[in-house]
Design a protein around this motif. Structure first.
Motif, PDB file in Angstrom:
ATOM      1  N   ARG A  99      33.039  44.511  41.486  1.00 24.58           N
ATOM      2  CA  ARG A  99      33.696  43.510  42.348  1.00 24.58           C
ATOM      3  C   ARG A  99      33.237  42.106  41.985  1.00 24.58           C
ATOM      4  NH1 ARG A  99      32.452  47.341  46.444  1.00 24.58           N
ATOM      5  NH2 ARG A  99      34.273  48.678  46.544  1.00 24.58           N
ATOM      6  N   GLU A 100      31.933  41.960  41.821  1.00 18.41           N
ATOM      7  CA  GLU A 100      31.397  40.637  41.456  1.00 18.41           C
ATOM      8  C   GLU A 100      31.975  40.162  40.137  1.00 18.41           C
ATOM      9  OE1 GLU A 100      27.073  40.434  41.330  1.00 18.41           O
ATOM     10  OE2 GLU A 100      27.120  41.382  43.315  1.00 18.41           O
ATOM     11  N   LEU A 101      32.008  41.062  39.176  1.00 22.79           N
ATOM     12  CA  LEU A 101      32.548  40.717  37.865  1.00 22.79           C
ATOM     13  C   LEU A 101      34.007  40.271  37.994  1.00 22.79           C
ATOM     14  CD1 LEU A 101      32.438  40.746  34.735  1.00 22.79           C
ATOM     15  CD2 LEU A 101      33.075  43.171  34.836  1.00 22.79           C
ATOM     16  N   ALA A 102      34.785  41.028  38.763  1.00 27.12           N
ATOM     17  CA  ALA A 102      36.208  40.698  38.936  1.00 27.12           C
ATOM     18  C   ALA A 102      36.351  39.294  39.510  1.00 27.12           C
ATOM     19  CB  ALA A 102      36.876  41.732  39.842  1.00 27.12           C
ATOM     20  N   LEU A 125      35.991  36.508  37.108  1.00 27.49           N
ATOM     21  CA  LEU A 125      37.029  36.384  36.073  1.00 27.49           C
ATOM     22  C   LEU A 125      38.371  35.933  36.647  1.00 27.49           C
ATOM     23  CD1 LEU A 125      36.244  39.630  34.026  1.00 27.49           C
ATOM     24  CD2 LEU A 125      35.624  37.275  33.447  1.00 27.49           C
ATOM     25  N   ALA A 126      38.360  35.554  37.912  1.00 25.23           N
ATOM     26  CA  ALA A 126      39.627  35.261  38.604  1.00 25.23           C
ATOM     27  C   ALA A 126      40.414  34.121  37.951  1.00 25.23           C
ATOM     28  CB  ALA A 126      39.363  34.943  40.069  1.00 25.23           C
ATOM     29  N   HIS A 127      39.736  33.252  37.214  1.00 27.92           N
ATOM     30  CA  HIS A 127      40.422  32.097  36.608  1.00 27.92           C
ATOM     31  C   HIS A 127      40.975  32.418  35.223  1.00 27.92           C
ATOM     32  CE1 HIS A 127      36.405  32.326  35.003  1.00 27.92           C
ATOM     33  NE2 HIS A 127      36.808  31.596  33.980  1.00 27.92           N
ATOM     34  N   LYS A 128      40.732  33.604  34.716  1.00 29.26           N
ATOM     35  CA  LYS A 128      41.160  33.943  33.343  1.00 29.26           C
ATOM     36  C   LYS A 128      42.678  34.162  33.266  1.00 29.26           C
ATOM     37  CE  LYS A 128      37.258  34.235  31.081  1.00 29.26           C
ATOM     38  NZ  LYS A 128      37.036  33.389  29.904  1.00 29.26           N
ATOM     39  N   LEU A 180      40.185  41.403  41.776  1.00 31.16           N
ATOM     40  CA  LEU A 180      40.663  40.222  41.053  1.00 31.16           C
ATOM     41  C   LEU A 180      41.918  39.648  41.720  1.00 31.16           C
ATOM     42  CD1 LEU A 180      40.123  40.303  37.275  1.00 31.16           C
ATOM     43  CD2 LEU A 180      41.514  38.591  38.346  1.00 31.16           C
ATOM     44  N   ALA A 181      42.804  40.541  42.144  1.00 30.64           N
ATOM     45  CA  ALA A 181      44.029  40.097  42.825  1.00 30.64           C
ATOM     46  C   ALA A 181      43.670  39.389  44.125  1.00 30.64           C
ATOM     47  CB  ALA A 181      44.924  41.300  43.110  1.00 30.64           C
ATOM     48  N   ALA A 182      42.728  39.968  44.864  1.00 34.24           N
ATOM     49  CA  ALA A 182      42.325  39.366  46.137  1.00 34.24           C
ATOM     50  C   ALA A 182      41.711  37.995  45.883  1.00 34.24           C
ATOM     51  CB  ALA A 182      41.345  40.284  46.859  1.00 34.24           C
ATOM     52  N   ALA A 183      40.880  37.902  44.832  1.00 33.86           N
ATOM     53  CA  ALA A 183      40.229  36.629  44.520  1.00 33.86           C
ATOM     54  C   ALA A 183      41.261  35.563  44.130  1.00 33.86           C
ATOM     55  CB  ALA A 183      39.209  36.816  43.401  1.00 33.86           C
ATOM     56  N   ARG A 184      42.382  35.985  43.580  1.00 33.45           N
ATOM     57  CA  ARG A 184      43.429  35.021  43.198  1.00 33.45           C
ATOM     58  C   ARG A 184      44.378  34.727  44.360  1.00 33.45           C
ATOM     59  NH1 ARG A 184      44.114  35.034  37.110  1.00 33.45           N
ATOM     60  NH2 ARG A 184      46.370  34.793  37.264  1.00 33.45           N
ATOM     61  N   GLY A 185      44.086  35.344  45.495  1.00 36.19           N
ATOM     62  CA  GLY A 185      44.889  35.087  46.692  1.00 36.19           C
ATOM     63  C   GLY A 185      46.220  35.819  46.704  1.00 36.19           C
ATOM     64  N   ASN A 186      46.331  36.877  45.924  1.00 36.91           N
ATOM     65  CA  ASN A 186      47.597  37.619  45.869  1.00 36.91           C
ATOM     66  C   ASN A 186      47.699  38.651  46.994  1.00 36.91           C
ATOM     67  OD1 ASN A 186      47.859  36.186  43.553  1.00 36.91           O
ATOM     68  ND2 ASN A 186      47.757  37.922  42.153  1.00 36.91           N
ATOM     69  N   GLU A 187      48.919  39.055  47.261  1.00 41.98           N
ATOM     70  CA  GLU A 187      49.171  40.134  48.218  1.00 41.98           C
ATOM     71  C   GLU A 187      48.803  41.455  47.552  1.00 41.98           C
ATOM     72  OE1 GLU A 187      50.373  40.733  51.201  1.00 41.98           O
ATOM     73  OE2 GLU A 187      50.628  38.643  51.778  1.00 41.98           O
ATOM     74  N   VAL A 188      47.672  42.021  47.911  1.00 38.02           N
ATOM     75  CA  VAL A 188      47.208  43.208  47.186  1.00 38.02           C
ATOM     76  C   VAL A 188      48.128  44.416  47.402  1.00 38.02           C
ATOM     77  CG1 VAL A 188      45.315  44.888  47.047  1.00 38.02           C
ATOM     78  CG2 VAL A 188      44.820  42.434  47.119  1.00 38.02           C
TER      79      VAL A 188
END
Ligand code: M6R
Length: 369
Positions: free
Chosen positions: A212-215, A218-221, A348-356
């Motif tokens: 989770r931390e790793l994801a 990488l959210a900006h990649k 990663l999706a959650a970190a990018r603010g997406n609808e999971v």
């Protein structure tokens, strides 16, 4: 209804040990024999089969790709896997001795349904692997083996995939049992391993915090690549599909052996590359080859995210991030290796603010061709 989880997807990921156990329940007896009463295709017909053709879409297609390795290895029956959407349009060679296996979580996917109708018109027997009782695909098939994942709400398929794998392994083992091919110590070892696999999936889930931390980091990649070999190749494709669906990132899976035939040109400084490493036991040649792939991409500056079995020390020096999974039999490794990739994509999706649970442009079941 999300049982305390932020997303259905997380709940469904967490339900995988139970889903896997439920799919096995009552299907292997104490003596290690399989009883798949639902498979009402007579033993005589199964003994006549000279080819297996698997049809499916998306994640179910990846389960089918893994099934091919198991079916051919355990039964020596040639097996093809085909995207259902491509199948009937190329006039495939089918006859009554072809067993068609249609894999579908929803049982309503139009591409898969049309492909199976085509197969039945040619006289082939169709066995459905499905998660939804009474849906169209099982109703139109000769037999059905239900996965017991329970309802899957998140658009991204997780527990349905793991249970599809279990069902595919059961079909492969059952074909072996009925036909008497290779029915020996190796098969008994597989059956023993399957009986403990749900606890091992649980162990994977207990160690997901670093993933989770790793994801999140990488959210900006923009791009993540995935590499695998053997059954790790479809796992790589599945990891990439999850990331596309959920994080809307450019994600691609490759067979690691193909790297030098093109994809290695994509490797650049700090590009995250996830590598699924085959078991170091049994197929050590493949293991050695993937270790050199990891060295090659790291030498070109990639950030290596390595999924490897516990006790596999050879990969450690080349891993920028090492994700450990319990050691298991080579063919069963996807049951372990896929789980971190699901967690990775979800976080990663959650970190990018997406609808999971409801990614843009996608529907849970695709009922148009
Ligand atoms: O219901 P099905 O298993 O037939 O669905 C097939 C695909 O549409 C499905 O697996 C899709 O790729 C998922 N959204 C993957 O997460």
């Amino acid at each position: 209804e999300k049982g305390g989880y932020d997303y259905f997807m997380l709940k469904e990921i967490a339900e995988q040990p139970k889903a896997v156990a439920d799919t096995l329940l009552g299907r292997i007896d104490a003596s290690g024999s399989l009883t798949l009463d639902e498979v009402r295709i007579p033993g005589a017909a199964l003994r006549e089969i000279d080819k297996v053709v698997i049809i499916a879409c998306g994640t179910a297609f990846h389960a089918g790709m893994i099934a091919k390795y198991a079916i051919e290895h355990w039964t020596r029956i040639p097996c093809e896997v085909e995207l259902a959407s491509e199948f009937r349009y190329r006039d495939p060679i089918l006859d009554p001795r072809t067993l068609v296996v249609a894999i579908s979580q929803s049982g309503e996917t139009m591409d898969t349904l049309m492909a199976l109708r085509h197969a039945r018109e040619q006289g082939s027997k169709v066995l459905a692997i499905c998660n939804t009782n009474g849906s169209t695909i099982p109703r139109e098939s000769d037999a059905v083996l239900y996965t017991h994942a329970g309802p899957e709400v998140a658009v991204a398929s997780t527990k349905a995939f793991l249970t599809q794998l279990v069902a595919c392994y059961l079909v492969a083992l059952y074909l072996g049992q009925v036909r008497g091919t290779k029915w020996g110590d190796e098969i008994q070892a597989v059956i023993r391993e399957l009986s403990r696999i749900s606890r091992e999936v649980e162990r994977v889930l207990e160690t997901m915090e670093p993933v989770r931390e790793l994801a999140r980091s990488l959210a900006h990649k923009d791009t993540v690549l995935f590499l695998g070999r053997h059954v790790g190749y479809p796992v790589a494709l599945e990891g990439a599909l999850k990331l596309k669906e959920l994080a809307y990132m450019h994600a691609e899976g490759f067979a690691a052996g193909e790297l030098k035939h093109g994809p290695i040109a994509l490797i650049e400084e700090d590009l995250p590359v996830v590598v699924v490493v085959p078991s170091p036991r049994g197929r050590s040649v493949l293991h050695d080859k993937i270790v050199s792939n990891i060295q090659e991409i790291r030498a070109r500056g990639a950030r290596t995210i390595v999924i490897a079995e516990e006790g596999d020390e050879a990969v450690a020096p080349y891993a920028d991030h090492l994700i450990r999974i319990p050691a298991t039999l080579t063919l069963l490794q996807p049951l372990m290796a896929t789980v971190p990739l699901q967690v990775f994509a979800c976080e990663l999706a959650a970190a990018r603010g997406n609808e999971v649970d409801q990614p843009r442009n996608l529907a849970k079941s695709v009922t148009v061709e």
